[in-house]
Design an enzyme around this catalytic site. Structure first.
Site, PDB file in Angstrom:
ATOM      1  N   ILE A 135       0.849  -1.191   0.000  1.00  9.29           N
ATOM      2  CA  ILE A 135       0.000   0.000   0.000  1.00  9.29           C
ATOM      3  C   ILE A 135       0.887   1.244   0.000  1.00  9.29           C
ATOM      4  O   ILE A 135       1.789   1.363   0.833  1.00  9.29           O
ATOM      5  CB  ILE A 135      -0.885   0.026   1.263  1.00  9.29           C
ATOM      6  N   CYS A 136       0.617   2.137  -0.921  1.00  8.42           N
ATOM      7  CA  CYS A 136       1.358   3.392  -0.974  1.00  8.42           C
ATOM      8  C   CYS A 136       0.559   4.429  -0.185  1.00  8.42           C
ATOM      9  O   CYS A 136      -0.382   5.031  -0.703  1.00  8.42           O
ATOM     10  CB  CYS A 136       1.532   3.813  -2.438  1.00  8.42           C
TER      11      CYS A 136
END
Length: 150
Positions: free
Chosen positions: A91-92
């Site tokens: 997840i960014c």
């Protein structure tokens, strides 16, 4: 000997069980057996692109938690298709790396992820997904994220 880390994680686990963000449940039994690795079930919010979908997040806590952010990834058969979620579950999200603060908690991370999913307008993978997934470290925290359009 109960360490600061154990106390903090136990407290967070209790508060997550008592007042979970909407659509979020923690596998309390699993977390109870291994405090440094939690599985959290998350449901897509009503009225969003992910309504009715089920996701699983894995939280891993290092011995430096809460001064060091947890390692958070989507796991399992359903990884949300989202511009900030890679197909390997990474997840960014800036609060998971450079914007982390010890004042944040599992609860606030879950809320951020729910709201990140809820505000999504179009289901698509990040533009560099296939390259990233082939070349990244197993630990998403080792990635030098470049936050754009957040």
């Amino acid at each position: 000997l109960v360490t600061f880390l154990q106390r903090r994680l136990q407290k967070e686990l209790m508060s997550l069980m008592k007042e979970p963000p909407p659509g979020v449940t923690v596998d309390a039994e699993g977390a109870g057996q291994n405090l440094t690795q939690w599985i959290i079930n998350m449901e897509g919010a009503q009225g969003t692109l992910y309504e009715g979908e089920q996701f699983q997040l894995q939280f891993k806590f290092s011995s430096k938690y809460p001064f060091d952010s947890p390692e958070v990834t989507f796991i399992g058969p359903n990884i949300p298709v989202h511009p900030h979620v890679y197909s390997n579950g990474h997840i960014c999200l800036s609060i998971l790396t450079e914007d982390w603060s010890p004042a944040l908690s599992v609860q606030s991370v879950c809320l951020s992820i729910v709201s990140m999913l809820s505000s999504c307008k179009e289901k698509k993978r990040p533009p560099d997904n296939s390259f990233y997934v082939k070349t990244c470290n197993k630990n998403p925290k080792k990635t030098k994220w470049w936050y754009h359009g957040m």
